[in-house]
Enzyme design. Structure first.
Site, PDB file in Angstrom:
ATOM      1  CG  ASP A 403      -1.951   1.059   1.229  1.00 30.88           C
ATOM      2  OD1 ASP A 403      -1.721   2.111   0.597  1.00 30.88           O
ATOM      3  OD2 ASP A 403      -2.992   0.878   1.892  1.00 30.88           O
ATOM      4  CG  HIS A 404       3.047   4.015  -3.194  1.00 33.23           C
ATOM      5  ND1 HIS A 404       4.017   4.661  -2.464  1.00 33.23           N
ATOM      6  CD2 HIS A 404       3.601   3.770  -4.412  1.00 33.23           C
ATOM      7  CE1 HIS A 404       5.094   4.817  -3.201  1.00 33.23           C
ATOM      8  NE2 HIS A 404       4.878   4.271  -4.389  1.00 33.23           N
ATOM      9  NE  ARG A 405      -4.148   3.712   1.560  1.00 30.85           N
ATOM     10  CZ  ARG A 405      -5.289   3.226   2.033  1.00 30.85           C
ATOM     11  NH1 ARG A 405      -6.314   4.058   2.271  1.00 30.85           N
ATOM     12  NH2 ARG A 405      -5.422   1.930   2.278  1.00 30.85           N
TER      13      ARG A 405
END
Length: 433
Positions: A403-405
């Site tokens: 998850d790039h968050r």
């Protein structure tokens, strides 16, 4: 006369389907005795009843789906019976032999049961006597239960029900005539109509019947997986990184350690990597990233009912040997349909060994609400630069979807490289096995 209601079945589960009853009306039950098999969206579980007494009524039939909180079973302990009100007979002598009120152990959560301490305290408080036997003449329900065909697992019973096969007409090939999955499948195949011969060598697709084909409902395990996959794709901005690794030393170490599996070693490497890069062992809650203290490692397991992800709790505190034992136990339970709700919830990171399917790589879908998943492909002989020479080495591909968050490529790449280094040089961890 207390009513036992369908208890909380676990994270995200709100109902369950009755697979089979383990008791009949008129049967005595003791505290925490399994009374019914219920299939949730994740597993088939035996539900223990927290009451002791005599069964006066069963609420629901196999194949019926009940919401959490619905009445499952009525139990009497005072001889008042109540069977007439429920529409089913019960042996009055057996009910009268019970204490003034049904014995009770506390609330039951499937997969957890009730504590020995609670059971002991309540039995002393009520002065509970041994449960009296049922009257000499068994109830019709009890007699029918005795005559029911023996089946090796609830999954076989469901397979028969879904395909309209009467189990009493199936000849079992197991010990003592127990009906196996293969017996039911043989009966289904024998009943399947043979396809009619086409009138000519060509078939026009435009004139094909729209009713042809097989429909597979997205329910149960398939339904849960479908919803999770859709939620993951909809909510998670996913990125993927991968690296090829020389797994020759890993295979050699595994061969020297018969009590440790390759997946057990990879699980250990993963847990160590998550301790060093905690961003990948986290949750996104609103506008915050919550770093989690424990590593509860899920792993993908393929079963006859579909893909499930059992969870090894506290994986960070286990050695490679301990992880191997837990992985084997959970895999066996998954394939037999015996996982509890607690075995399938609470994961913080997932490990996926898709190499068992003979593929090299895969950009796996993250198991929402987790934030990353690590996969390993097949280990195969390939030409590889080793110590300045071209050699044939055992090479595999590691893939991390994240998850790039919660992190950027630096953290994701650092984690993947750390695990890859352990795969290529596992000898340093031998003392930790």
């Amino acid at each position: 006369m207390p009513d036992f209601r369908l208890p909380d079945l676990g994270e995200g589960l709100t109902d369950g389907e009755i697979v089979s009853w383990l008791v009949a009306v008129g049967d005595p039950v003791v505290v925490d005795q399994p009374v019914v098999e219920v299939e949730t969206a994740k597993a088939v579980v035996e539900v223990p009843c927290p009451y002791g007494g005599v069964v006066t009524a069963r609420h629901g039939e196999p194949g019926q789906r009940l919401a959490v909180g619905s009445v499952l079973l009525s139990v009497a302990g005072d001889g008042a019976g109540g069977a007439a009100a429920q529409g089913e007979p019960v042996a009055a002598e057996a009910a009268a032999a019970q204490p003034d009120s049904a014995e009770y152990s506390g609330n039951v959560l499937v997969g957890y049961g009730t504590s020995q301490q609670n059971r002991r305290r309540r039995r002393v408080a009520h002065g509970a006597a041994p449960v009296a036997p049922v009257a000499e003449k068994p109830s019709p329900a009890a007699e029918s239960a005795k005559l029911a065909p023996a089946v090796i697992s609830p999954l076989v019973r469901r397979l028969a029900r879904d395909n309209g096969v009467a189990l009493d007409a199936v000849e079992g090939s197991g010990p003592g005539g127990v009906i196996r999955r293969a017996d039911v499948e043989r009966e289904i195949a024998a009943r399947a109509p043979r396809p009619a011969r086409a009138a000519g060598p060509w078939t026009d697709p435009a004139h094909a019947s729209p009713e042809r084909g097989k429909r597979i409902p997205l329910t149960g395990v398939r339904g849960v997986a479908a919803r999770k996959f859709a939620t993951s794709r909809r909510e998670i901005p996913e990125a993927t990184v991968w690296v090829d690794v020389d797994a020759t030393e890993l295979v050699r170490v595994r061969a020297a350690l018969p009590t440790v599996s390759l997946l057990g070693l990879l699980a250990r490497f993963t847990a160590l990597g998550l301790r060093r890069f905690p961003e990948l062992n986290s949750r996104v809650e609103g506008d915050e990233v919550v770093l989690l203290d424990e590593v509860n490692l899920g792993f993908a397991a393929q079963t006859d009912r579909g893909l499930v992800v059992p969870v090894v709790r506290g994986a960070h505190a286990l050695t490679a040997t301990g992880l191997t034992e837990r992985l084997r136990d959970l895999t066996a339970s998954a394939r037999e349909g015996r996982l509890s709700a607690s075995d399938l919830t609470g994961g913080t990171f997932t490990l996926n060994n898709y190499g068992v399917f003979g593929v090299d790589g895969s950009a796996a879908i993250i198991n929402h609400p987790e934030v990353a998943i690590l996969g390993i492909g097949r280990i195969a002989d390939r030409p590889w630069a080793h110590e300045g020479q071209l050699a044939l080495r055992e090479v595999a591909q590691l893939t991390l979807s994240f998850d790039h968050r919660v992190c950027d490529g630096g953290v994701a790449g650092g984690f993947l490289r750390y695990v890859a280094d352990l795969v290529e040089n596992p000898v340093g961890l031998l003392a930790d096995v």
